[in-house]
Design a protein around this motif. Structure first.
Motif: not given
Length: 66
Positions: A26-51
């Motif tokens: 939980t000590e990790i900075n919020m910018e890193m978490i935000e970056e990972k969440v954005k990338k995850a959201a992008f990948l979810v949309e990409k996978c949905k489109k591919q399916l």
């Protein structure tokens, strides 16, 4: 030119990101978490489109068999 990431590659990357988020201190900075969440959201949309595209292709193939 970068090669197109396959569904499997996208899904594996998504799983890696989710594992990282679950194991983050939980000590990790919020910018890193935000970056990972954005990338995850992008990948979810990409996978949905591919399916969806794969589903349409399979439907066409099945229609041609009839």
């Amino acid at each position: 030119m970068a090669k197109k990431q396959t569904y499997t590659e996208s899904f594996e990357e998504l799983n890696r990101i989710l594992a990282e988020l679950e194991n983050m201190n939980t000590e990790i900075n919020m910018e890193m978490i935000e970056e990972k969440v954005k990338k995850a959201a992008f990948l979810v949309e990409k996978c949905k489109k591919q399916l969806h595209e794969m589903d349409k292709e399979l439907e066409k193939l099945l229609e041609n068999l009839e």
